[in-house]
Structure formats: C-alpha cells, structure tokens
Design an enzyme around this catalytic site. Sequence first.
Site, PDB file in Angstrom:
ATOM      1  N   GLY C  15      16.605  37.806  -0.610  1.00 11.66           N
ATOM      2  CA  GLY C  15      16.214  38.705   0.457  1.00 11.66           C
ATOM      3  C   GLY C  15      14.799  39.234   0.249  1.00 11.66           C
ATOM      4  N   SER C  18      13.320  40.900  -3.324  1.00 15.20           N
ATOM      5  CA  SER C  18      14.370  40.631  -4.306  1.00 15.20           C
ATOM      6  C   SER C  18      13.786  40.019  -5.571  1.00 15.20           C
ATOM      7  CB  SER C  18      15.431  39.699  -3.709  1.00 15.20           C
ATOM      8  OG  SER C  18      14.849  38.448  -3.395  1.00 15.20           O
ATOM      9  N   SER C  21       9.302  35.671  -5.679  1.00 18.87           N
ATOM     10  CA  SER C  21       8.001  35.128  -6.087  1.00 18.87           C
ATOM     11  C   SER C  21       7.745  35.368  -7.574  1.00 18.87           C
ATOM     12  CB  SER C  21       6.876  35.772  -5.271  1.00 18.87           C
ATOM     13  OG  SER C  21       7.064  35.512  -3.896  1.00 18.87           O
ATOM     14  N   ALA C  39       0.345  28.444  -0.739  1.00 11.73           N
ATOM     15  CA  ALA C  39       0.648  29.652   0.036  1.00 11.73           C
ATOM     16  C   ALA C  39       0.782  29.282   1.504  1.00 11.73           C
ATOM     17  CB  ALA C  39      -0.466  30.669  -0.152  1.00 11.73           C
ATOM     18  N   THR C  40       1.880  29.675   2.122  1.00 14.64           N
ATOM     19  CA  THR C  40       2.082  29.364   3.545  1.00 14.64           C
ATOM     20  C   THR C  40       1.756  30.562   4.438  1.00 14.64           C
ATOM     21  OG1 THR C  40       4.384  30.048   3.416  1.00 14.64           O
ATOM     22  CG2 THR C  40       3.930  27.711   2.999  1.00 14.64           C
ATOM     23  N   HIS C  55       0.234  39.578  -4.172  1.00 16.40           N
ATOM     24  CA  HIS C  55       0.728  38.371  -4.840  1.00 16.40           C
ATOM     25  C   HIS C  55      -0.399  37.683  -5.623  1.00 16.40           C
ATOM     26  CE1 HIS C  55       4.773  37.318  -2.707  1.00 16.40           C
ATOM     27  NE2 HIS C  55       4.697  38.595  -3.000  1.00 16.40           N
ATOM     28  N   ARG C  58      -1.318  39.464  -8.825  1.00 14.50           N
ATOM     29  CA  ARG C  58      -0.328  39.353  -9.894  1.00 14.50           C
ATOM     30  C   ARG C  58      -0.490  38.044 -10.667  1.00 14.50           C
ATOM     31  NH1 ARG C  58       5.234  40.014  -7.594  1.00 14.50           N
ATOM     32  NH2 ARG C  58       4.777  37.912  -6.939  1.00 14.50           N
ATOM     33  N   ARG C  59      -0.817  36.978  -9.936  1.00 11.17           N
ATOM     34  CA  ARG C  59      -1.056  35.707 -10.627  1.00 11.17           C
ATOM     35  C   ARG C  59      -2.394  35.799 -11.360  1.00 11.17           C
ATOM     36  NH1 ARG C  59       0.122  34.057  -5.464  1.00 11.17           N
ATOM     37  NH2 ARG C  59      -1.977  33.266  -5.137  1.00 11.17           N
ATOM     38  N   ASP C  88       5.342  29.027  -1.725  1.00  5.84           N
ATOM     39  CA  ASP C  88       5.761  30.399  -1.392  1.00  5.84           C
ATOM     40  C   ASP C  88       5.219  30.763   0.001  1.00  5.84           C
ATOM     41  OD1 ASP C  88       6.704  32.952  -1.541  1.00  5.84           O
ATOM     42  OD2 ASP C  88       5.451  33.572  -3.218  1.00  5.84           O
TER      43      ASP C  88
END
Lengths: 173, 173, 173
Positions: C15, C18, C21, C39-40, C55, C58-59, C88
């Site tokens: 969800g 959750s 990723s 990445a989409t 995101h 974080r990477r 993702d």
Amino acid sequence: MPDRAGGRLTFIIGGARSGKSAHAEILATASPSPWAYIATAQAYDDEMRERIALHRSRRGEGWVTVDAPLDLVGAIEALPNHQPVLIDCLTLWLTNHMLAEHDIEAECRRLSDALSRPRGPWFVVSNEVGLGIVPDNALARRFRDAAGRLNQHVAAVADNVLMMVAGLPLKVK
Amino acid sequence: MPDRAGGRLTFIIGGARSGKSAHAEILATASPSPWAYIATAQAYDDEMRERIALHRSRRGEGWVTVDAPLDLVGAIEALPNHQPVLIDCLTLWLTNHMLAEHDIEAECRRLSDALSRPRGPWFVVSNEVGLGIVPDNALARRFRDAAGRLNQHVAAVADNVLMMVAGLPLKVK
Amino acid sequence: MPDRAGGRLTFIIGGARSGKSAHAEILATASPSPWAYIATAQAYDDEMRERIALHRSRRGEGWVTVDAPLDLVGAIEALPNHQPVLIDCLTLWLTNHMLAEHDIEAECRRLSDALSRPRGPWFVVSNEVGLGIVPDNALARRFRDAAGRLNQHVAAVADNVLMMVAGLPLKVK
C-alpha cells in the site's frame, strides 16, 4: 464424497482483481464434478454484465450455475450433500440485501449458521474492502462494517482461510 | 511482571472491522490484571459514540480505561511499569492531532520514542489505510501518508507485528 | 553476474507508505553496483515533485537513474544484461498510459513478456489498490481493475513476491 484433504469450508478473501474466483475454481475442480457455482451477482448494468459473462466463459464443462442474489441459504440447502460448491461472492450478496433494505445482521447470522453445517467441500469467495481510507458517505461505511463482520464470522467457521495477493494465495488459517 | 513470552511490544494492524481490538484484548488479558485500556477515540458524533460504547461493553472487569485523544505519551508514562497496556488506536490519535493542526511529524516521533522504551507488555492497535485507490482530496492523502509512516515506525520498534485478516492474525514479525 | 540467491525477478507489492521502495533498494543493493533505477513517475504537480526528490535523495552513490514514464520496456531492454534494476513503480506507469489513452491491455502484455525474460536481478515495485471500497468513479474502477490484472501477471512470472506491511516484508511467493 467430500474432499477431506482440502477441508470442508475454504474461505477465499482478497481485493478487486486479486484472482479470488480463478483460485476458487482451481480448488473446487480438484474434487470430482459436477461442481455447483452459486452466483450472487445481479446484472443491473453493462459493467456487471461483462464481468458475469467473463466469469461464465472461463468456467468450462462440469459446472452447474445457480443464481442466488438474495436467497443464498436456500440455494445452499437445495444442493445435494457433498457436492463441491463455489459461492461467488459474499460481498455482492451483502450489497443486494443492503439495497433491498433487509435486516443485514439477521441475514448474515443465517448465512454463517448455514455455512457452519458439516457438508461441503465449499469454497466461499469474499472481498476485503476495509483497507482503504474511511469512505466519505455513511452507506459505504455501513457496508464496509457489515462486510468486515461477515468476513470474520465466515472465517471463524472456515477450515481454511486464504488471502489472495496478486493472484497468489497467502494462508491465514 | 511483563509477559516475556509474548514480547514487550505487540503491534496489531488491520483494516476496518478486521477484529484488531478484540484480538488485542485476548492478547492483553493473557497477562495478569489490572489491564490499562488507553482510548484515543473522541465521541464527536453518534456513530463514534456507538462504537466506543460497544468496545467498552465488550471489555469486562479488570480494565482501567484512560482517555488520551491527544496526550498519548503522557498517558503511557503515567502508568505503572509492567502493567499490561492496550492502546486503541493510533490512527484515531493521528486524526485528532491532524484536526488540531499539530506538528504531526514531531508527535509521531515522540510517540515512537516512547513506545521503544523497555516497559510493557504493550498491545498497540492501528489501521492500515493505504491499500485502496489514491483518495481524491489532499487531506485524506496527507493522512494516509502520515498513518503509513507512523505504522512503519511502530512496526520497526515492535517485537511482534500481526496483520488481522477477517478476525485472524497473520504474523508479519 | 546476477544474484542467483535472491532470484531473477522480485516483485514488491504494498500500500501507500508501506516501505516498498526502501525495501526494494535494500534488496537491489545487496548485488554489486552500479544499480539502475528506472523511475516511472512524472512530476506534474508539487506533491509528486516532492516525492520524487525524497526518493532520489535517499538513494546514494552507485545508482544510475533512467526516466521511463511510458516506454518501460524500451528502458529495460537498453540496460546491460545482469545489471541490478529497480523499477519504481508499475502503478504510476499504468496511470501514465491510461492518461495518454493508450491500449492498456497491449501495454501490460508487452511489459509482462519483457519481465519474463531470463535477465536480472530485477526488483519491481507496485501498489496494491484493490482492498478498499469500490470507487465511485468509473475511471478509478477501470484503473483498479487494470492494476490488479497487471499485478497478477507480474506475480505469475516473478521468482519472489513480497507484500509490504508497515515496512515489513511478508513472503507471498
């Protein structure tokens, strides 16, 4: 003869398009035919008519279809003992009773009583609808509560409970 | 004495009417009474008043109820060490803070810090709300995001995590 | 070299918020870098821009980011064999195709064909959106159905399927 290995009552719960019906059909057809398919859907719009036609076309030979949008208990009791039965699905049956303004609690009690009797093998499909945001409208909240309670009652009397995730069964009981 | 067998912190997550509270009560009452019940619900409408009354009537003797719609950390810290505590539930507590326009991130951090301290046994109930369609309104999306993050933080410090499905616990951790 | 221990294709479903990723990144970075991140997401509003930035931040080092809002199959095929790839996510890709009014069924078939080829290790993230109340509007229902079917197809060809619950992986396959 009932399929003792698989248990008397298998409850298959899951989200929309999670493969509940297809998995229930695989389980039911592991027992010898003829298999009864109790359909609770009412074709009141095109979307629903399409869905019913799709499900019907996927099932092949060996199936007897019984329509029971409201009297599911009557349909269950009219079938021969030990015939494999697939009931698809409880949430549509509940919707039909809510739209007809019937006493939901009484109907759910009658149904879980009927499902707790020693016959089968039965394969009962239902939707989990309680894992999103609280719905805005009161009717949807009432439905969500009633569906959750019904699912708990059926799971309590079931021998096996499977949660479908992306077409795969996750064993819960 | 804490219930070491069951672990210090048990996190019970699930959807609406999935049996979270009932299961948490069963787990909590496996430890000797008195049990503390920390209620985060605020009875601001009839539907909620009914729900609170239903939960209260199900719990019997041996329970001490503490209302903590906002100051959950204070309520936790005021209880004696090693008293079994049921917190029901985090998502209502989060809703109360959002409606009060508090700093959600700071509140969630304070709470997960408090829950990571070595006391207990604690049984913490929360809703999973992120498994439906993306909500239309921005507030609901913000709530859904905050609830998901809070659930992750609590699950990370929990000893046991159970996902309730139709009244049955599925062990996640 | 592919990460044979972890399997060729790992499908991570769950969800909102959750931890899908973050968990997929942990799994992908268990293989040697460089890792490809496909990445989409399309940054068509501030909320989405914020999420993408979060995101990305974080990477850390070692990641090559490829944007593929529509041509995911092309992006996959352009990468060197046996490079660890994190996709993702599928539901945003599906949304992009629905908004562009493309043939969803054909696109989903192309994608699951591409994902069933023996390369990898691949880590594919998707949302489960079917566990709430039936949405009011037809477009949301159509999306929910398409996402459910796509998730089933990908899960069927996956070696591992994980359902994320509050940041924790639950093994489904």
